[in-house]
Design an enzyme around this catalytic site. Structure first.
Site, PDB file in Angstrom:
ATOM      1  N   ALA A  64       0.806  -1.264   0.007  1.00  0.00           N
ATOM      2  CA  ALA A  64       0.106   0.113  -0.059  1.00  0.00           C
ATOM      3  C   ALA A  64       0.783   1.310   0.018  1.00  0.00           C
ATOM      4  O   ALA A  64       2.069   1.104   0.192  1.00  0.00           O
ATOM      5  CB  ALA A  64      -0.902  -0.109   1.303  1.00  0.00           C
ATOM      6  N   GLY A 110      -0.134  -5.112   0.602  1.00  0.00           N
ATOM      7  CA  GLY A 110      -1.435  -5.006  -0.094  1.00  0.00           C
ATOM      8  C   GLY A 110      -1.323  -5.698  -1.299  1.00  0.00           C
ATOM      9  O   GLY A 110      -2.285  -6.217  -2.141  1.00  0.00           O
ATOM     10  N   GLU A 113      -2.062  -9.247  -1.198  1.00  0.00           N
ATOM     11  CA  GLU A 113      -3.493  -9.387  -0.782  1.00  0.00           C
ATOM     12  C   GLU A 113      -4.301  -8.962  -1.810  1.00  0.00           C
ATOM     13  O   GLU A 113      -5.323  -9.729  -2.321  1.00  0.00           O
ATOM     14  CB  GLU A 113      -3.907  -8.251   0.382  1.00  0.00           C
ATOM     15  CG  GLU A 113      -3.534  -8.659   1.641  1.00  0.00           C
ATOM     16  CD  GLU A 113      -3.618  -7.343   2.748  1.00  0.00           C
ATOM     17  OE1 GLU A 113      -3.988  -7.732   3.763  1.00  0.00           O
ATOM     18  OE2 GLU A 113      -3.299  -6.353   2.625  1.00  0.00           O
ATOM     19  N   GLU A 133       3.782  -6.441   7.460  1.00  0.00           N
ATOM     20  CA  GLU A 133       2.973  -5.220   7.990  1.00  0.00           C
ATOM     21  C   GLU A 133       3.228  -5.343   9.482  1.00  0.00           C
ATOM     22  O   GLU A 133       3.441  -4.209  10.136  1.00  0.00           O
ATOM     23  CB  GLU A 133       1.290  -5.327   7.913  1.00  0.00           C
ATOM     24  CG  GLU A 133       0.821  -4.952   6.686  1.00  0.00           C
ATOM     25  CD  GLU A 133       0.621  -5.983   5.754  1.00  0.00           C
ATOM     26  OE1 GLU A 133       0.072  -5.928   4.577  1.00  0.00           O
ATOM     27  OE2 GLU A 133       1.398  -7.119   5.885  1.00  0.00           O
TER      28      GLU A 133
END
Length: 259
Positions: A64, A110, A113, A133
């Site tokens: 992200a 991300g 994901e 993370e």
């Protein structure tokens, strides 16, 4: 084509390339373009399969956009913002056509994901895949704690998330995180080859395979069988089943309508 995504369509295949240099991070703008693109392709009768990859040679998606994190800190009402991301990833997950992610480099946070939201994953051998993370004092908030254990099992998923250490493409293949590993630079070609084996078949049947598997995984076996039986009944009402059976009798390749 948007500011961050490039879309190329050919032979009933749509290739989406995320182009947000240097590492194709997922900002809100990138997420919005992904949502718009998948909505458009869902209604595109000429698209049967979608391949998703990243531009350049460094990353599929390296995570992200951390520059957007400070505004979320201390915000007790940020759940709505988080759910917007889930809405988009869920749309990709439930997209009614087969999807293949080509991991051509760093696939982290991300990015991992996002890849987990696709049906299949092809990794180039140099790829590193992980959910780091925890090293920021966070944990995966884009479905990683839910999709990864369902794919590779609870213990291995927890190990990846607890340590935050990425794994190699070869290790990812061993635990079932990716379908296959290919040499550097050959990911997209391999995905197109896989897609060619898929797009020749009936979209009516392909979409129901996906729906039956996805819905059934969240149910008991008997409940899953009920889902399968209902969808099996539906597919027998389509024009594609008539064409497929007729082509079998006539010893020719079927010409499915893909609608």
């Amino acid at each position: 084509m948007g500011k961050y995504l490039e879309v190329v369509k050919q032979n009933q295949l749509a290739v989406i390339t995320i182009n947000n240099p240097p590492l194709n991070v997922l900002s809100r703008s990138v997420f919005q373009e992904l949502d718009d693109t998948f909505m458009e392709l869902e209604n595109d009768r000429d698209t049967v399969t979608v391949v998703l990859t990243g531009a350049g040679k460094k990353a599929f998606v390296a995570g992200a956009d951390i520059k957007e994190f400070p505004e979320m800190m201390g915000n007790p009402d940020m759940k709505a913002q988080v759910m917007e991301v889930h809405y988009i990833l869920n749309r990709i997950d439930s997209f009614p056509k087969p999807t293949v992610a080509v991991l051509n480099g760093l696939t982290l946070g991300g990015g991992c994901e996002l890849a987990l939201s696709c049906d299949m994953r092809i990794a180039e051998e140099q790829s590193r895949i992980g959910l780091p993370e925890i090293t920021l004092g966070l944990f995966p908030g884009g479905g990683g704690t839910q999709r990864l254990p369902r794919l590779i099992g609870e213990a291995k998923a927890k190990e990846m998330m607890f340590t935050g250490e990425p794994i190699t493409a070869a290790a990812a293949e061993r635990i079932g995180l990716v379908n296959q590993v290919v040499p550097t630079g050959e990911g997209l070609a391999s995905a197109k080859l896989l897609a060619s084996k898929i797009t020749r078949h009936s979209l009516q049947a392909l979409s129901r395979i996906k729906q039956s598997v996805d819905e059934g995984l969240n149910k008991s076996l008997n409940e899953g069988i009920e889902v399968e039986a209902s969808l099996f009944q539906e597919v027998f009402q389509t024009e594609d089943i008539k064409e497929g059976v007729q082509a079998f009798f006539e010893k020719r390749k079927p010409a499915f309508q893909h609608r």
